[in-house]
Design an enzyme around this catalytic site. Structure first.
Site, mmCIF file in Angstrom:
data_model
loop_
_atom_site.group_PDB
_atom_site.id
_atom_site.type_symbol
_atom_site.label_atom_id
_atom_site.label_comp_id
_atom_site.label_asym_id
_atom_site.label_seq_id
_atom_site.Cartn_x
_atom_site.Cartn_y
_atom_site.Cartn_z
ATOM 1 N N PRO A 109 0.824 -1.219 0.000
ATOM 2 C CG PRO A 109 -0.230 -1.183 2.091
ATOM 3 C CD PRO A 109 0.585 -2.052 1.175
ATOM 4 C CD GLU A 136 1.481 -4.418 10.430
ATOM 5 O OE1 GLU A 136 1.459 -3.267 9.971
ATOM 6 O OE2 GLU A 136 0.456 -5.082 10.694
ATOM 7 N NE ARG A 178 -8.563 -6.244 -20.324
ATOM 8 C CZ ARG A 178 -8.564 -5.062 -20.959
ATOM 9 N NH1 ARG A 178 -7.583 -4.197 -20.746
ATOM 10 N NH2 ARG A 178 -9.523 -4.751 -21.792
ATOM 11 C CG ASP A 193 -9.505 -1.308 -22.587
ATOM 12 O OD1 ASP A 193 -10.558 -1.761 -23.043
ATOM 13 O OD2 ASP A 193 -8.499 -1.996 -22.337
HETATM 14 CL CL1 6GU Z 1 -0.399 -3.818 -3.180
HETATM 15 N N1 6GU Z 1 -1.103 -4.429 -0.711
HETATM 16 C C1 6GU Z 1 -1.868 -4.294 0.377
HETATM 17 N N2 6GU Z 1 -1.650 -5.082 1.431
HETATM 18 N N3 6GU Z 1 -2.845 -3.408 0.476
HETATM 19 C C2 6GU Z 1 -3.037 -2.640 -0.595
HETATM 20 C C3 6GU Z 1 -2.288 -2.743 -1.758
HETATM 21 C C4 6GU Z 1 -1.300 -3.656 -1.790
HETATM 22 N N4 6GU Z 1 -2.729 -1.826 -2.639
HETATM 23 C C5 6GU Z 1 -3.720 -1.197 -2.032
HETATM 24 N N5 6GU Z 1 -3.919 -1.682 -0.808
#
Ligand code: 6GU
Length: 290
Positions: A109, A136, A178, A193
């Site tokens: 994230p 984590e 894709r 798209d």
């Molecule tokens: Cl790539 N990993 C995690 N754990 N949460 C996320 C993410 C990735 N992308 C958005 N939220």
């Protein structure tokens, strides 16, 4: 789908298609990669997907892959040694001599946004290695170590937090697969798209219809059955502008104004948009839409 350490050294053989290795503590989470578009691409030899169980490289009795964080705090951190052994084994299974090194894709994230542009860049690579983490995250030294040897891309699929990187890997692999030549039947299939480069760049796709011509009292827009290709293309573009204005005004604001023709400008004006001093569009009355 899973394989143990000391596996095959036959990677990236010409004609095996794009190679994807995924190292995870939940190999079965990736089972959907056997289904639908990605499954068919694999069966057709366009994609070579290999899923590896990280615990195969954790040598204690309990196959431990996590430990408490230095500095304290909640949660657990993934230990570097299993990742190091796993990634060394995957790298060693590549072609000898190596033709082009793999790109290491680290879902997190905290990463840069995974966008359609990034999907195109990854689709141009012959070999991707994904490292979905739980807990984590992975001890930072792993990314540093491989970052000194390979291109590493830390990527996030959006501004929300998931329990692990496996679902993001499913998302990224489908978006990349894709785009590979031969995966979609028709070379034109992704021309319109949302987010694709080209004439509709940066606009969301509008509504689509199929038979029957009337369903529960609702017909289809007359223009779509007119057979008039020019009017249909114009209507689709206006619907794309209307949809984008309503749900993603940030895309209109960020668009290169050179992408808008005279008719686009009239449509945007009717939706409340006005060109600013820099030519980019803004909407003084941000509540005018649909
Ligand atoms: Cl790539 N990993 C995690 N754990 N949460 C996320 C993410 C990735 N992308 C958005 N939220």
């Amino acid at each position: 789908m899973t394989e143990e350490p000391g596996g095959q050294r036959d990677g990236n053989a010409p004609g095996r298609g794009t190679r994807l290795d995924i190292v995870t503590i939940f190999p079965e989470y990736l089972d959907p990669l056997g289904v639908s578009l990605v499954g068919k691409a694999r069966a057709a030899g366009l994609l070579d997907v290999r899923v590896h169980d990280l615990r195969a490289w954790a040598h204690d009795r309990h196959h431990t892959v996590d430990d408490t964080p230095y500095g304290g705090g909640p949660g657990m951190v993934m230990k570097p040694e299993p990742w190091g052994e796993a990634l060394d084994a995957v790298l060693a299974s590549g072609p000898e001599p190596p033709d082009r090194p793999p790109v290491l894709v680290v879902p997190t994230p905290s990463g840069r946004p995974f966008t359609q542009q990034v999907a195109h860049e990854l689709a141009a690579e012959p070999w991707l290695i994904f490292t979905p983490a739980r807990y984590e995250g992975i001890d930072r030294r792993v990314v540093e170590h491989y970052g000194a040897r390979l291109e590493v891309r830390e990527l996030s699929i959006g501004d929300y937090v998931l329990a692990g990187g496996e679902a993001p890997v499913l998302v990224m692999v489908e978006a990349v697969a894709r785009l590979l030549p031969g995966v979609l039947g028709n070379a034109q299939s992704h021309r319109d798209d949302s987010f694709a480069p080209g004439p509709m760049a940066g606009l969301l796709e509008g509504p689509v219809y199929t038979k029957p011509p009337e369903w529960r009292g609702r017909g289809v827009p007359e223009v779509l059955v007119s057979g008039h290709h020019g009017r249909i293309a114009r209507w689709r573009r206006d619907e794309a502008l209307r949809r984008t204005s309503g749900t993603r005004p940030d895309l209109i604001e960020g668009a290169d104004p050179a992408a808008f023709d005279k008719h686009d400008r009239a449509t945007l004006s009717a939706l409340g948009w006005r060109p600013g001093p820099d030519g980019r569009f803004g909407r003084p009355s941000a509540d005018v839409e649909e």
